[in-house]
Design an enzyme around this catalytic site. Structure first.
Site, PDB file in Angstrom:
ATOM      1  N   HIS A  24      -9.233   0.551  -5.728  1.00 24.58           N
ATOM      2  CA  HIS A  24      -8.364  -0.301  -4.902  1.00 24.58           C
ATOM      3  C   HIS A  24      -6.925   0.076  -5.194  1.00 24.58           C
ATOM      4  O   HIS A  24      -6.528   0.163  -6.359  1.00 24.58           O
ATOM      5  CB  HIS A  24      -8.588  -1.785  -5.206  1.00 24.58           C
ATOM      6  N   TYR A  44       0.793  -1.230   0.000  1.00 22.98           N
ATOM      7  CA  TYR A  44       0.000   0.000   0.000  1.00 22.98           C
ATOM      8  C   TYR A  44       0.826   1.281   0.000  1.00 22.98           C
ATOM      9  O   TYR A  44       0.255   2.381  -0.019  1.00 22.98           O
ATOM     10  CB  TYR A  44      -0.957  -0.018   1.209  1.00 22.98           C
TER      11      TYR A  44
END
Ligand code: DQA
Length: 146
Positions: free
Chosen positions: A103, A27
């Site tokens: 996402h 991430y």
């Protein structure tokens, strides 16, 4: 042409408040606060009034989606883990006219369970795997089409 800014809610779901600390290899190292700051600036440059929120509580997210539905606000939504199983969230998303699902990671290149989204059938567009740039791309899309 009106000078009024178009309202956009960027809604981040469960665990995304841990951005920068949570699995940075997946991430990235940018925190949620830094992301929020950046998206407000990008929004301004696009004529969008962007507000970024994050919650770890499903009911709170559902209430924000109701708010967006009632106010006719555009939504960029990263439903995080709820993506894969929350019918409550999907039922709320159906009520919002324009939702772009984002996402950060490429959910299709990860575990099998991440390949299925209960939200995607009700989203007008889905972005996955662009990192945090996915949020900006979603804003650009909304700005170009609102
Ligand atoms: C995510 C992908 C989900 O599978 C995961 O549960 C998340 C983040 C993403 O942004 O890549 O929390 O939505």
């Amino acid at each position: 042409m009106s000078d009024e800014l178009t309202g956009v809610l960027v809604l981040n779901g469960v665990n995304l408040g841990r951005l920068g600390r949570r699995q940075p290899e997946v991430y990235g190292s940018t925190t949620h606060a830094q992301l929020a700051e950046r998206l407000v600036v990008v929004g301004e440059s696009l004529g969008l009034d962007v507000e970024v929120r994050q919650t770890d509580f499903e009911g709170e997210m559902v209430q924000w989606l109701h708010e967006a539905a009632d106010a006719g606000v555009l939504v960029v939504l990263n439903p995080a883990a709820w993506t894969h199983y929350s019918i409550a969230l999907a039922d709320a998303v159906v009520q919002v006219p324009r939702v772009v699902e984002v996402h950060i990671s490429n959910v299709h290149a990860r575990e099998e369970f991440r390949r299925h989204s209960v939200v995607s059938p009700h989203a007008e567009a889905v972005l996955a795997g662009f990192g945090l740039a996915g949020y900006e791309l979603a804003l650009r899309h909304l700005a170009a089409t609102s």
